[in-house]
Design a protein around this motif. Sequence first.
Motif, PDB file in Angstrom:
ATOM      1  N   ILE A   1       0.442  -0.643  -0.078  1.00  0.00           N
ATOM      2  CA  ILE A   1      -0.132   0.417  -0.324  1.00  0.00           C
ATOM      3  C   ILE A   1       0.822   1.025   0.034  1.00  0.00           C
TER       4      ILE A   1
ATOM      5  N   GLY B   1       9.949  -3.462  10.693  1.00  0.00           N
ATOM      6  CA  GLY B   1       8.198  -3.093  10.544  1.00  0.00           C
ATOM      7  C   GLY B   1       8.653  -2.238   9.453  1.00  0.00           C
TER       8      GLY B   1
ATOM      9  N   LYS C   1      10.249  -4.702   5.056  1.00  0.00           N
ATOM     10  CA  LYS C   1      11.476  -5.461   4.303  1.00  0.00           C
ATOM     11  C   LYS C   1      10.982  -7.155   3.412  1.00  0.00           C
ATOM     12  N   GLU C   2      10.460  -8.044   4.277  1.00  0.00           N
ATOM     13  CA  GLU C   2       9.846  -9.491   4.445  1.00  0.00           C
ATOM     14  C   GLU C   2       8.297  -9.554   2.815  1.00  0.00           C
ATOM     15  N   LEU C   3       7.432  -7.989   3.057  1.00  0.00           N
ATOM     16  CA  LEU C   3       6.688  -8.206   2.242  1.00  0.00           C
ATOM     17  C   LEU C   3       7.665  -7.913   0.643  1.00  0.00           C
TER      18      LEU C   3
ATOM     19  N   ARG D   1       5.039  -1.683  11.091  1.00  0.00           N
ATOM     20  CA  ARG D   1       4.127  -2.765  11.969  1.00  0.00           C
ATOM     21  C   ARG D   1       3.871  -2.385  13.200  1.00  0.00           C
TER      22      ARG D   1
HETATM   23  N1  LIG Z   1       3.703  -0.959   1.970  1.00  0.00           N
HETATM   24  C1  LIG Z   1       3.273  -1.764   3.202  1.00  0.00           C
HETATM   25  N2  LIG Z   1       0.986  -1.575   2.904  1.00  0.00           N
HETATM   26  C2  LIG Z   1       0.974  -2.801   3.626  1.00  0.00           C
HETATM   27  N3  LIG Z   1       1.266  -3.417   4.603  1.00  0.00           N
HETATM   28  C3  LIG Z   1       2.749  -3.717   4.458  1.00  0.00           C
HETATM   29  C4  LIG Z   1       3.458  -2.077   4.280  1.00  0.00           C
HETATM   30  N4  LIG Z   1       4.350  -2.726   4.892  1.00  0.00           N
HETATM   31  C5  LIG Z   1       4.701  -3.287   5.982  1.00  0.00           C
HETATM   32  N5  LIG Z   1       3.843  -4.071   5.929  1.00  0.00           N
HETATM   33  C6  LIG Z   1       3.492  -4.909   6.815  1.00  0.00           C
HETATM   34  O1  LIG Z   1       3.904  -4.981   7.750  1.00  0.00           O
HETATM   35  C7  LIG Z   1       3.527  -5.027   8.544  1.00  0.00           C
HETATM   36  C8  LIG Z   1       6.102  -5.944   9.233  1.00  0.00           C
HETATM   37  O2  LIG Z   1       6.029  -5.832   7.925  1.00  0.00           O
HETATM   38  P1  LIG Z   1       7.327  -6.790   7.036  1.00  0.00           P
HETATM   39  O3  LIG Z   1       7.039  -7.582   8.306  1.00  0.00           O
HETATM   40  O4  LIG Z   1       7.096  -6.661   5.441  1.00  0.00           O
HETATM   41  O5  LIG Z   1       8.510  -5.599   7.953  1.00  0.00           O
HETATM   42  P2  LIG Z   1      10.066  -5.955   8.054  1.00  0.00           P
HETATM   43  O6  LIG Z   1      10.705  -4.630   7.459  1.00  0.00           O
HETATM   44  O7  LIG Z   1      10.543  -7.743   7.337  1.00  0.00           O
HETATM   45  O8  LIG Z   1      10.470  -6.071   9.835  1.00  0.00           O
HETATM   46  P3  LIG Z   1      11.483  -6.753  10.761  1.00  0.00           P
HETATM   47  O9  LIG Z   1      12.955  -5.756  10.108  1.00  0.00           O
HETATM   48  O10 LIG Z   1      11.030  -6.332  12.057  1.00  0.00           O
HETATM   49  O11 LIG Z   1      11.292  -8.129   9.757  1.00  0.00           O
HETATM   50  C9  LIG Z   1       3.239  -6.801   7.081  1.00  0.00           C
HETATM   51  O12 LIG Z   1       1.891  -7.006   8.702  1.00  0.00           O
HETATM   52  C10 LIG Z   1       3.672  -6.178   6.508  1.00  0.00           C
HETATM   53  O13 LIG Z   1       2.721  -7.029   5.916  1.00  0.00           O
END
Ligand SMILES: Nc1ncnc2c1ncn2[C@@H]1O[C@H](COP(=O)(O)OP(=O)(O)OP(=O)(O)O)[C@@H](O)[C@H]1O
Length: 377
Positions: free
Chosen positions: A134, A164, A167-169, A351
């Motif tokens: 999003i 948060g 990155k995983e997304l 997150r």
């Molecule tokens: N642009 C976005 N649109 C919608 N949801 C998002 C977006 N970015 C992140 N999210 C949601 O936010 C949450 C955290 O994202 P994610 O796990 O990918 O972060 P991360 O950077 O991998 O976190 P960490 O470093 O703690 O592992 C998830 O529920 C993800 O689906």
Amino acid sequence: MTKVLILDQSKSVRNILRERLEYEGFSAEAVENEAAASALCERIPFDVILSDTECKVPDAGIPFIALSADTSIDTAVKAVRNGAQDFLTKPIDMNRLLQSLHRTIDNPAPAQAPPAAPPVRRRRAHSAQAERIIGVSPEIEHVRQLIDKVAPCEARVLITGENGTGKELVARWLHAKSVRAAAPFVEVNCAAIPSELIESELFGHERGAFTSAVKQRKGKFEQADGGTLFMDEIGDMSLAAQAKVLRALQESRISRVGSDRDIEVNVRVVAATNKNLREEIQKGNFREDLYHRLAVIVVRVPPLREHAGDIPALVEHFIRTIASEYGSAPKPIDADALAELQRMPWSGNIRELRNVIERLIILSGDRITARDVKEYC
Ligand SMILES: Nc1ncnc2c1ncn2[C@@H]1O[C@H](COP(=O)(O)OP(=O)(O)OP(=O)(O)O)[C@@H](O)[C@H]1O
């Protein structure tokens, strides 16, 4: 510091949860049975207990969250009737666990007073399908464009960004838009695995390779064969493990712990970190040669404060998805509540925003008001 007691018969579950919770800033102890748990509860004033439903929770008046590999509604209902504040299925989704812990700590209902009919909630499926990204800000557009360019090629990608940020997304989309999309996307959180287990987790082991290796097991590299291996928190891996990963990347071969046979693997590695790996290289904590292998392309995911203009769209998205998880209608949010949310610093990024929206949905009345935001955030 919040004190958590982990009660679980499985040593690896205890280790993984303890390490991860300590990493998240909790103080955690782990035991395998009720006797040990009772003894520890007499010495330490725990705030919350995480207990597998196979174990009996000591009657110490401490709120507890039930964990189980059994996903049936019956088990969940039984756990809640026994006084659990929440019920989570294994393998544990750490985001869910952290949310649940914060909810329990912020709002510790007496363990003896479970609700008569626990709300049945459809949990987010941990599917291989990536959720939508999003946001229409130039920062998020840039990330989208990079994904489109980089996904189809086989280059390794390093995704950087604070916790948060998504990155995983991004990693899931890199896989979903690649030629490997039909093959597995396998993730491994390098920070959550104790150093003595990481080799077996990544490369697998033969039966009898070490005391608890009762059967042969494939590691993450083999599980991801043909697909993508997402190595999260790569900056937290020990130097010894880094050397083994480097060899796997250089030679596209691995060998299971306890075996001298090489196995060829065809895996695209996408790594992520919230650390500055160049600084870690200077400090001697990260191998420079591994960095260059991993960071063929670097995708930086911006912190939420750099694209705060996306907050209203994200809020709307989370209100809709969380409402559908709870099987309820989306709650309206007042404009001044939204403005209040846009002014917050969001150090935990998207997150944290998601968690706050879930909290507001649970705790607010018919609509989410600015007063709710001030009270519950
Ligand atoms: N642009 C976005 N649109 C919608 N949801 C998002 C977006 N970015 C992140 N999210 C949601 O936010 C949450 C955290 O994202 P994610 O796990 O990918 O972060 P991360 O950077 O991998 O976190 P960490 O470093 O703690 O592992 C998830 O529920 C993800 O689906």
